[in-house]
Enzyme design. Sequence first.
Site, mmCIF file in Angstrom:
data_model
loop_
_atom_site.group_PDB
_atom_site.id
_atom_site.type_symbol
_atom_site.label_atom_id
_atom_site.label_comp_id
_atom_site.label_asym_id
_atom_site.label_seq_id
_atom_site.Cartn_x
_atom_site.Cartn_y
_atom_site.Cartn_z
ATOM 1 N N LYS A 9 -10.044 42.434 -33.773
ATOM 2 C CA LYS A 9 -8.913 43.081 -34.454
ATOM 3 C C LYS A 9 -9.433 44.215 -35.340
ATOM 4 C CE LYS A 9 -6.131 38.848 -34.188
ATOM 5 N NZ LYS A 9 -5.286 37.869 -34.933
ATOM 6 N N TYR A 49 2.696 39.376 -29.139
ATOM 7 C CA TYR A 49 3.040 38.420 -30.196
ATOM 8 C C TYR A 49 4.529 38.100 -30.164
ATOM 9 C CZ TYR A 49 -1.656 38.765 -32.251
ATOM 10 O OH TYR A 49 -3.011 38.689 -32.465
ATOM 11 N N ASN A 112 -7.634 38.031 -39.551
ATOM 12 C CA ASN A 112 -8.563 36.972 -39.133
ATOM 13 C C ASN A 112 -9.473 37.383 -37.971
ATOM 14 O OD1 ASN A 112 -6.645 36.968 -37.154
ATOM 15 N ND2 ASN A 112 -5.888 34.906 -37.555
ATOM 16 N N HIS A 115 -8.702 37.652 -31.789
ATOM 17 C CA HIS A 115 -7.678 36.936 -31.035
ATOM 18 C C HIS A 115 -8.331 36.227 -29.853
ATOM 19 C CE1 HIS A 115 -4.279 36.072 -28.429
ATOM 20 N NE2 HIS A 115 -4.993 36.604 -27.453
ATOM 21 N N GLU A 126 -2.434 37.563 -20.393
ATOM 22 C CA GLU A 126 -2.973 38.550 -21.351
ATOM 23 C C GLU A 126 -4.007 39.467 -20.686
ATOM 24 O OE1 GLU A 126 -4.226 36.137 -24.691
ATOM 25 O OE2 GLU A 126 -2.142 35.684 -25.224
HETATM 26 N N1 LIG Z 1 2.006 33.278 -41.712
HETATM 27 C C1 LIG Z 1 1.378 34.396 -41.309
HETATM 28 N N2 LIG Z 1 1.246 35.462 -42.133
HETATM 29 C C2 LIG Z 1 0.647 36.589 -41.719
HETATM 30 N N3 LIG Z 1 0.089 36.767 -40.493
HETATM 31 C C3 LIG Z 1 0.177 35.729 -39.641
HETATM 32 C C4 LIG Z 1 0.816 34.491 -39.995
HETATM 33 N N4 LIG Z 1 0.749 33.651 -38.923
HETATM 34 C C5 LIG Z 1 0.105 34.324 -37.969
HETATM 35 N N5 LIG Z 1 -0.246 35.576 -38.386
HETATM 36 C C6 LIG Z 1 -0.956 36.604 -37.616
HETATM 37 O O1 LIG Z 1 -0.496 36.563 -36.262
HETATM 38 C C7 LIG Z 1 -1.566 36.218 -35.395
HETATM 39 C C8 LIG Z 1 -1.062 35.367 -34.247
HETATM 40 O O2 LIG Z 1 -0.631 34.114 -34.729
HETATM 41 P P1 LIG Z 1 -0.826 32.779 -33.859
HETATM 42 O O3 LIG Z 1 0.098 31.768 -34.419
HETATM 43 O O4 LIG Z 1 -0.755 33.125 -32.415
HETATM 44 O O5 LIG Z 1 -2.316 32.346 -34.298
HETATM 45 P P2 LIG Z 1 -3.645 32.326 -33.436
HETATM 46 O O6 LIG Z 1 -3.348 31.913 -32.029
HETATM 47 O O7 LIG Z 1 -4.670 31.545 -34.201
HETATM 48 O O8 LIG Z 1 -4.095 33.852 -33.487
HETATM 49 P P3 LIG Z 1 -4.294 34.847 -32.264
HETATM 50 O O9 LIG Z 1 -3.090 34.719 -31.347
HETATM 51 O O10 LIG Z 1 -4.400 36.219 -32.905
HETATM 52 O O11 LIG Z 1 -5.552 34.394 -31.590
HETATM 53 C C9 LIG Z 1 -2.564 35.499 -36.306
HETATM 54 O O12 LIG Z 1 -3.871 35.526 -35.806
HETATM 55 C C10 LIG Z 1 -2.453 36.310 -37.569
HETATM 56 O O13 LIG Z 1 -3.168 37.548 -37.496
HETATM 57 MG MG LIG Z 2 -2.078 33.013 -30.758
#
Ligand SMILES: Nc1ncnc2c1ncn2[C@@H]1O[C@H](COP(=O)(O)OP(=O)(O)OP(=O)(O)O)[C@@H](O)[C@H]1O
Ligand SMILES: [Mg+2]
Length: 132
Positions: A9, A49, A112, A115, A126
């Site tokens: 990211k 997303y 974080n 992804h 994806e």
């Molecule tokens: N409560 C939140 N506040 C802010 N950003 C969030 C929050 N929840 C998720 N995100 C952002 O959206 C991304 C996608 O959320 P998801 O629930 O898919 O988590 P993930 O699967 O661990 O992450 P990713 O899909 O990016 O690998 C997260 O990685 C984060 O960057």
């Molecule tokens: Mg995810």
Amino acid sequence: MERTYIMTKPDAYKRGLIGEIITRIENKGYNITDMKMMNLDEAILKEHYAHLADKPFFPEIVEYMTSGPVVGMIVQGDNVVAGMRSIMGPTDGLEAPAGTIRGDYAKDKSENLVHGSDSVENAEIEIKRFFG
Ligand SMILES: Nc1ncnc2c1ncn2[C@@H]1O[C@H](COP(=O)(O)OP(=O)(O)OP(=O)(O)O)[C@@H](O)[C@H]1O
Ligand SMILES: [Mg+2]
């Protein structure tokens, strides 16, 4: 052989951590079979997303994910979808254990660093989305 879609990211780019993330993927024993740097737009983020598009923090995600380049990768190996989620750690850097990418380098659940696809089925969707 199982494949997953991994994407560094924009915070990884800004902090100079792309190499560290790639090193961890390679040290785990996975193969990176394709890679490209891209600038994402809102349309592709709404698709990627989609499960978060109606959340109040979705505009923050768009701002974050368009703030710099990402590096998309196809990563291959036995059980690589689960294995990559394991070395990335949980979404929230505060809860992620030390030794994981997010646990070592991320402080919260928004920025974080990386992804990773959450299922074999989504990995193939994806990969098609970002590599055609
Ligand atoms: N409560 C939140 N506040 C802010 N950003 C969030 C929050 N929840 C998720 N995100 C952002 O959206 C991304 C996608 O959320 P998801 O629930 O898919 O988590 P993930 O699967 O661990 O992450 P990713 O899909 O990016 O690998 C997260 O990685 C984060 O960057
Ligand atoms: Mg995810």
